[in-house]
Structure formats: structure tokens, C-alpha cells
Design an enzyme around this catalytic site. Sequence first.
Site, PDB file in Angstrom:
ATOM      1  N   ARG A 117      10.466 -17.461 -13.248  1.00 40.65           N
ATOM      2  CA  ARG A 117      10.321 -16.835 -11.918  1.00 40.65           C
ATOM      3  C   ARG A 117       9.499 -15.544 -11.938  1.00 40.65           C
ATOM      4  O   ARG A 117       9.662 -14.695 -11.073  1.00 40.65           O
ATOM      5  CB  ARG A 117      11.683 -16.581 -11.272  1.00 40.65           C
ATOM      6  CG  ARG A 117      12.477 -17.856 -11.035  1.00 40.65           C
ATOM      7  CD  ARG A 117      13.594 -17.675 -10.027  1.00 40.65           C
ATOM      8  NE  ARG A 117      14.432 -18.866 -10.031  1.00 40.65           N
ATOM      9  CZ  ARG A 117      15.497 -19.012 -10.806  1.00 40.65           C
ATOM     10  NH1 ARG A 117      15.874 -18.047 -11.606  1.00 40.65           N
ATOM     11  NH2 ARG A 117      16.189 -20.130 -10.757  1.00 40.65           N
ATOM     12  N   LYS A 139      -4.529 -13.729  -6.048  1.00 38.18           N
ATOM     13  CA  LYS A 139      -4.407 -15.150  -5.726  1.00 38.18           C
ATOM     14  C   LYS A 139      -4.435 -15.970  -7.005  1.00 38.18           C
ATOM     15  O   LYS A 139      -5.346 -15.836  -7.822  1.00 38.18           O
ATOM     16  CB  LYS A 139      -5.564 -15.602  -4.843  1.00 38.18           C
ATOM     17  CG  LYS A 139      -5.434 -15.192  -3.400  1.00 38.18           C
ATOM     18  CD  LYS A 139      -6.487 -15.930  -2.591  1.00 38.18           C
ATOM     19  CE  LYS A 139      -6.422 -15.541  -1.141  1.00 38.18           C
ATOM     20  NZ  LYS A 139      -7.436 -16.288  -0.357  1.00 38.18           N
ATOM     21  N   GLU A 181     -20.876 -14.615  -4.597  1.00 35.98           N
ATOM     22  CA  GLU A 181     -19.768 -13.784  -4.105  1.00 35.98           C
ATOM     23  C   GLU A 181     -20.193 -12.323  -3.968  1.00 35.98           C
ATOM     24  O   GLU A 181     -19.779 -11.626  -3.045  1.00 35.98           O
ATOM     25  CB  GLU A 181     -18.556 -13.881  -5.043  1.00 35.98           C
ATOM     26  CG  GLU A 181     -17.977 -15.284  -5.176  1.00 35.98           C
ATOM     27  CD  GLU A 181     -17.101 -15.719  -4.002  1.00 35.98           C
ATOM     28  OE1 GLU A 181     -16.751 -14.886  -3.143  1.00 35.98           O
ATOM     29  OE2 GLU A 181     -16.774 -16.924  -3.938  1.00 35.98           O
ATOM     30  N   LYS A 223     -13.554  -5.588  -2.209  1.00 37.66           N
ATOM     31  CA  LYS A 223     -12.437  -6.535  -2.132  1.00 37.66           C
ATOM     32  C   LYS A 223     -11.100  -5.799  -2.186  1.00 37.66           C
ATOM     33  O   LYS A 223     -10.181  -6.115  -1.436  1.00 37.66           O
ATOM     34  CB  LYS A 223     -12.532  -7.587  -3.253  1.00 37.66           C
ATOM     35  CG  LYS A 223     -11.439  -8.638  -3.127  1.00 37.66           C
ATOM     36  CD  LYS A 223     -11.686  -9.901  -3.898  1.00 37.66           C
ATOM     37  CE  LYS A 223     -10.564 -10.904  -3.624  1.00 37.66           C
ATOM     38  NZ  LYS A 223     -10.702 -12.141  -4.390  1.00 37.66           N
ATOM     39  N   GLU A 233      -2.917 -11.692   3.184  1.00 33.19           N
ATOM     40  CA  GLU A 233      -3.942 -12.442   3.910  1.00 33.19           C
ATOM     41  C   GLU A 233      -3.528 -12.890   5.302  1.00 33.19           C
ATOM     42  O   GLU A 233      -3.523 -14.079   5.599  1.00 33.19           O
ATOM     43  CB  GLU A 233      -4.379 -13.676   3.113  1.00 33.19           C
ATOM     44  CG  GLU A 233      -5.660 -14.250   3.645  1.00 33.19           C
ATOM     45  CD  GLU A 233      -6.203 -15.356   2.766  1.00 33.19           C
ATOM     46  OE1 GLU A 233      -5.424 -16.051   2.124  1.00 33.19           O
ATOM     47  OE2 GLU A 233      -7.424 -15.476   2.707  1.00 33.19           O
ATOM     48  N   ARG A 237      -8.357  -9.597   5.397  1.00 37.90           N
ATOM     49  CA  ARG A 237      -8.668 -10.241   4.136  1.00 37.90           C
ATOM     50  C   ARG A 237      -9.344 -11.597   4.329  1.00 37.90           C
ATOM     51  O   ARG A 237     -10.097 -12.058   3.471  1.00 37.90           O
ATOM     52  CB  ARG A 237      -7.366 -10.418   3.335  1.00 37.90           C
ATOM     53  CG  ARG A 237      -7.611 -11.007   1.982  1.00 37.90           C
ATOM     54  CD  ARG A 237      -6.362 -10.883   1.135  1.00 37.90           C
ATOM     55  NE  ARG A 237      -6.569 -11.531  -0.148  1.00 37.90           N
ATOM     56  CZ  ARG A 237      -5.732 -11.440  -1.167  1.00 37.90           C
ATOM     57  NH1 ARG A 237      -4.650 -10.710  -1.051  1.00 37.90           N
ATOM     58  NH2 ARG A 237      -5.987 -12.054  -2.289  1.00 37.90           N
ATOM     59  N   ASN A 241     -13.455 -14.881   3.114  1.00 36.69           N
ATOM     60  CA  ASN A 241     -13.713 -16.316   3.030  1.00 36.69           C
ATOM     61  C   ASN A 241     -15.031 -16.738   3.668  1.00 36.69           C
ATOM     62  O   ASN A 241     -15.246 -17.919   3.930  1.00 36.69           O
ATOM     63  CB  ASN A 241     -12.551 -17.089   3.668  1.00 36.69           C
ATOM     64  CG  ASN A 241     -11.291 -16.957   2.841  1.00 36.69           C
ATOM     65  OD1 ASN A 241     -11.328 -17.104   1.622  1.00 36.69           O
ATOM     66  ND2 ASN A 241     -10.187 -16.645   3.487  1.00 36.69           N
ATOM     67  N   HIS A 244     -16.619 -20.013   2.742  1.00 34.86           N
ATOM     68  CA  HIS A 244     -15.678 -20.756   1.909  1.00 34.86           C
ATOM     69  C   HIS A 244     -15.134 -22.015   2.575  1.00 34.86           C
ATOM     70  O   HIS A 244     -14.796 -22.971   1.885  1.00 34.86           O
ATOM     71  CB  HIS A 244     -14.515 -19.854   1.481  1.00 34.86           C
ATOM     72  CG  HIS A 244     -14.882 -18.919   0.360  1.00 34.86           C
ATOM     73  ND1 HIS A 244     -15.880 -17.981   0.472  1.00 34.86           N
ATOM     74  CD2 HIS A 244     -14.401 -18.799  -0.903  1.00 34.86           C
ATOM     75  CE1 HIS A 244     -15.980 -17.308  -0.673  1.00 34.86           C
ATOM     76  NE2 HIS A 244     -15.089 -17.787  -1.526  1.00 34.86           N
ATOM     77  N   HIS A 248     -15.614 -25.168   0.540  1.00 36.83           N
ATOM     78  CA  HIS A 248     -14.514 -26.003   0.042  1.00 36.83           C
ATOM     79  C   HIS A 248     -14.731 -27.461   0.432  1.00 36.83           C
ATOM     80  O   HIS A 248     -14.427 -28.372  -0.340  1.00 36.83           O
ATOM     81  CB  HIS A 248     -13.172 -25.523   0.597  1.00 36.83           C
ATOM     82  CG  HIS A 248     -12.668 -24.283  -0.077  1.00 36.83           C
ATOM     83  ND1 HIS A 248     -11.626 -23.547   0.424  1.00 36.83           N
ATOM     84  CD2 HIS A 248     -13.066 -23.660  -1.210  1.00 36.83           C
ATOM     85  CE1 HIS A 248     -11.396 -22.505  -0.376  1.00 36.83           C
ATOM     86  NE2 HIS A 248     -12.268 -22.556  -1.369  1.00 36.83           N
ATOM     87  N   HIS A 261     -18.227 -23.600  -7.651  1.00 34.06           N
ATOM     88  CA  HIS A 261     -17.648 -22.940  -6.474  1.00 34.06           C
ATOM     89  C   HIS A 261     -18.668 -22.003  -5.811  1.00 34.06           C
ATOM     90  O   HIS A 261     -18.876 -22.045  -4.594  1.00 34.06           O
ATOM     91  CB  HIS A 261     -16.401 -22.159  -6.905  1.00 34.06           C
ATOM     92  CG  HIS A 261     -15.805 -21.321  -5.813  1.00 34.06           C
ATOM     93  ND1 HIS A 261     -15.179 -21.862  -4.716  1.00 34.06           N
ATOM     94  CD2 HIS A 261     -15.760 -19.970  -5.638  1.00 34.06           C
ATOM     95  CE1 HIS A 261     -14.766 -20.881  -3.922  1.00 34.06           C
ATOM     96  NE2 HIS A 261     -15.101 -19.724  -4.459  1.00 34.06           N
TER      97      HIS A 261
END
Lengths: 362, 362
Positions: A117, A139, A181, A223, A233, A237, A241, A244, A248, A261
Site C-alpha cells: 500500500r 502520475k 513535450e 509543469k 488534475e 493541470r 494534455n 494528448h 492517445h 508517445h
Amino acid sequence: MQTLNVDLGERSYPIHIGQNLLAQPLLAPFIKGRQVMVVSNETVAPLYLDKLMSQLSGFQVDMIILPDGEAFKNLDHVNRIFDALLEKRHNRTTTLIALGGGVVGDMTGFAAACYQRGVAFIQVPTTLLSQVDSSVGGKTGVNHPLGKNMIGAFHQPQVVLADTDVLATLPERELSAGLAEVIKYGLIHDAEFLAWLEENMSALRRRDAGALSQAIYRSCEIKAEMVALDERESGVRALLNLGHTFGHAIETDQGYGQWLHGEAVGAGTMMAADLSARLGWLTQADLDRVRKILQAAGLPVQPPASMSSERFVELMAVDKKVIDGSLRLVLLQQLGKAVVTSDFPAERLTETLTAGECLGQL
Amino acid sequence: MQTLNVDLGERSYPIHIGQNLLAQPLLAPFIKGRQVMVVSNETVAPLYLDKLMSQLSGFQVDMIILPDGEAFKNLDHVNRIFDALLEKRHNRTTTLIALGGGVVGDMTGFAAACYQRGVAFIQVPTTLLSQVDSSVGGKTGVNHPLGKNMIGAFHQPQVVLADTDVLATLPERELSAGLAEVIKYGLIHDAEFLAWLEENMSALRRRDAGALSQAIYRSCEIKAEMVALDERESGVRALLNLGHTFGHAIETDQGYGQWLHGEAVGAGTMMAADLSARLGWLTQADLDRVRKILQAAGLPVQPPASMSSERFVELMAVDKKVIDGSLRLVLLQQLGKAVVTSDFPAERLTETLTAGECLGQL
């Protein structure tokens, strides 16, 4: 060496950026227990693992080397990290160190988030993309056959080492993917940085250490500023993207790992700019600048010819940015200023998705 | 209906406890989006799914029914929840509802913690154990072949419904297993509650609704108090693990699902009490009370005869409570007061592990 502090209250951590960091004793102060598990891949480990190990003497160091590539970023391979941790009896004071690109970082971070955990982890990103992207934000996660990054957690590292020396062995395509990026940060938040990038793109592509450090520092800084405002997010934030959602869809359509990517984000950024122009927010001159800097970075500026408008819509519908059925996109109000919106006519989006060779031409 | 508020700042949530809660419109206020995924198992779904569905009209309700049992509490089955969520295109505003015992709750909570890096979930526990244990604390996760609950996350529910009516169909063994945890709360924190339990054990075993509500309320209240002090389990919360380090070893040795968790905790609690007495903290009279209430609850008071001392030590060494090589156990300073310690002579532990039929006899 420059150090940027990512300010997240009790989860704050430093990013060290510069040359020859890997072998310096920078990590030990951030390792709380006696056990360390280094996670790397078959490409990076032969190049840099020994150097990293030189600063880990005195700890119980175990390691697991994963196959290289986005295709392996899945639950099965995270489970192999769990196997290694349990076989070597790592307890909850262990520290995981990710030595590799975004895939290694995302999987290691997710394993650290879930092992017992939650245990500590450290990022040693070895690609430009991971240095400017996964270094900040916490992330972590893996792909699912039905969607990219659909399974994951927010989990912050203890420290990040962004060593510009390791970029020397980075393949040309991957350097370009990282630059996608970097360009994004200029486009969404800082017109001055965008202009600096236009001037310094050739220095960056020939891997000038000073230019790289500066680009990495400013990218992480932008960032970090956005993440500090919005760790989970829900608002600003989301601007990160840009490109993106389109990107994606391209990655999913082509199969993970075919398009890098950053390459997909490059083409996706051009699509976002195109749609922004169709809404009257960018001029043709702006569009030309966007295309030119993406091309100067060695990036594609069009989606695959085989992808239909319908295919894009189908794939974007499962993107995490869909809320209650309406598609939200990051678009550019001007160069250096982005906005998240679902308030655009569907016909304009269709025009962008069907533009083909004419993408970026009003 | 009684309502207990679990106070965790912005992650606070209510637990509703009482009769006939399943069909009352108690959940809708806690469902933020339009999508709901009900996760249940093959035993519970035929009994209670329809009743639950009656309060979910107006939502997009999908469901996944898992096989019943601890043996299925693993990553593969969590992945089946992800499959269902993605196939039905659930977005990040979805809410997962766990209808079942601890296994369903742990897996559903973990899936909710990881799906798109975290979505909402609701617990509708249908066993006494899950009502008094997993209702509070936010622990979610799955087992690994090399250790129980080794993979997971902390993730708090939006609301918990503990309906005492559903306990009517609970098998006798499972009721006893739940009582093991109820007794634990008395032993570690509340001598008065322990005395109440001694008086009311027969009412509890014949499933008197009033007695059950009271036992559930006080159990959750004690756990909530400890969790509020220590959400991430660094200090006082560890006391909740009385009997669990021994118990986990029993479960792992026997194979998950052979001994019920609560049965293993029952025997483990007797072992912890035995060791506490060997350290001079409990009297023979105390030990007799512990054995008597465990037996009155229908629980085992000895580990499996086949488990050697060496086997216990081997299995306990991978337990999460091991820090830097030393085994930490929860022991009883007196009835109603527990302590976490690694400061005990190894010989005393060996005596407990080899006591066999004489466990609990000084």
C-alpha cells in the site's frame, strides 16, 4: 547542477538537473531504509546500471530488468516487480529506483504506490521525454488493451535525477519525441520560452548540455507550477494534455510502441493548433510557427493517413478527458496560452480530423 | 438506523448501520456522475443484488459478478473489473459499489483506487467481518502468492451501508469469523465493551438485530478513532493488527480460503495473549477470559497442529510488520490495552509457537 524544488507540501521533492549526476552520491540521503530495488530495462541497464550502483554501496540492492518498450507497460510486468520484491523480502521501508524512460518510471512508480500500500521511490529518467514529463506530477500507471494509462495512481518520488549525459546515447527519434513535450510547455504557458526554443532547436538537437539543462529546467518548472496548483488534475493541470487526446488515439490505433508517445503528441499538437485556428483563435502565421518548430524538432505534423475521422472519434470517446459524454480538448487561445473546452462546433472538429495533407492550412 | 461519521477531513464519510437499509434511497446522494459499476460475487448477488438495484434507477448501472472466495482476491480478478469498466466505457466520474464481503470490498476498492488513477466507491458489506473491519480504514488490495494483502492502496469510500438484515443468510462460521474482530476491539481498546460482549455473545450468535447494531457501531467507532489518529498506519493504528501477524501466517500456510480470516485471527489472538502472559502482562485469569470469549464466539483457539515454530517464523518474516529485520507484534498489556513491540525475548515467542495443546496455560 541546478536543483528545482517541486512544492507539494509534505510531498515536496527536489529535481537535480545537470551533467554527470549518476555517479555522484545524491541518492543516499533519500533512501530511508536499508533495502533498494532498482528497476530498469534491457536497453538502459547495460549502459548505466553500473554507474548508478556505484552510489548505492552499503544498501541491500536488488534489481529487476524488464523488456524495453511501451508494449510491456502492463499489469503483468508490474506483477514481475512485485514478484521480485517479495522474493527478496523487501519490507515497507524499501525504496524503488526507476532507471529508464517513461515506461520504466510509470511502472516502477505504480509498483511503489501499490506495494504494501505504498513505499518510497526515486526516478532516474534516462530519456528527454521522461526528464521533462514524468519527473513532475506523480502520475504512475500502466496501459490496458482498451486504453492507455487507464490503470494507475498518483505517487510522488523522493527525488529525481535528470542527468543530461545519459541523453548522449538516446536515439534521434526519442530525442525528438522528448522535444514534443518541451515545445508543448512553450505553447501552453510561455511564449518567451517558445521563442527561445525556436532559436535553440539546433543546439538541442545536437545535444548541447547547456541548452538541454535549460530546456529541462524550464519545462519542469512550468509543469511543477501547474501541478502545485492542481495535484489531482481537476483544473489547470489538464492544460498539460495539449495534443494528448489526439495523440492517445493515434497510439491506440497504431498499437502501443509503433508511434512514440512524443511523436503522437507532435501530430496531436498540430491537430489541436489546427482546430484552434478553425475557431478563430490562431492565425495562419501562428499555425506556420507551430508546424515549423515541430518539424525542426524532427516530429510528424500529421496523423497516420489510415486513420479516419470516425476512428478518431471512437478512440477519443474512451479518453479520460471525456466527462459525462462530452469531449473536452485542450486548445490554444494564442501561442503561450491554452484552455480546456468542450464548447466547439462538432463540424470544426470533423474538419480537423479530415484535413489530411491540408492540416494546418486555413 | 444509526449513523457514524468517520472523520478524515475532506475524505470523511458516513457509515449507516441498521435494519433494512439496502432498499432505502441512501446511496444516490453519494453518486456524483451518471455511471455506476456494481461489483458482487456469485453467492451474494442472487440474494441481494435486486434489492440494491431498486435504489439505483436513473443511473447507467453495469455489474460484474466475481467468483466467491479469498482464493480469487488477486490481480487477475481486479483486472476483470477494469475490463468491465473499459468495455462499458466508464469515465472518471464513475462510482464503483462493492456488494459483498471483505474480498469483494478489498478488490473493488483497489480497482476504484487505480481506475483512471482513482474514482469513487461505495461499500455495502454483507458479512459481519467486513461491516466491522473493511468499513473503516480505507485499506484496499489483493493477495500475492508470496503474501497476503501485499498489493493495494489506501482509498476511502463515499459512504458505507451496514445492513444487519443481510447477516441473516451468513453461514455460522462466517458470523464467528466476524466476531473475532469485534472481540479484538474490546481486547485492544475497551475493557467495558469486552465485558458487554461477554454478556451478549449468545444474543449476537442468534443474530439479534439490536445487539448486532450495537456491536457493529462500537467496533466501527473504535476503529474510526484509531484510523483518524493515524490514516496511513504508522503508529496507533497498528494495534488493530492484534492476532493478525500470527493469523496471516496461518492463512498463508493453509492456503488462502481454507481457514477464514477471522478464524485465523481468533487463533492468532490466543497466541498473542499467550505471549503477553509469558511476558508477565496478563494473568492466567485474563488468559482464561480470552479463551472463553473466543470459544463462545465459535472460534478456534489454537493454530493448526501441523504448523511448526520454524514455519511460523518463516512466514512472519515477510509480514508487513517487519521493519529492518525485527518482528513487531501487537501484544496485550492488560485486557483493553494493547501495545506494539519488538522488545521481547525470542525464547518467549518460541514457547508460544510450540505450546500446542498447552497454549494459554501458564
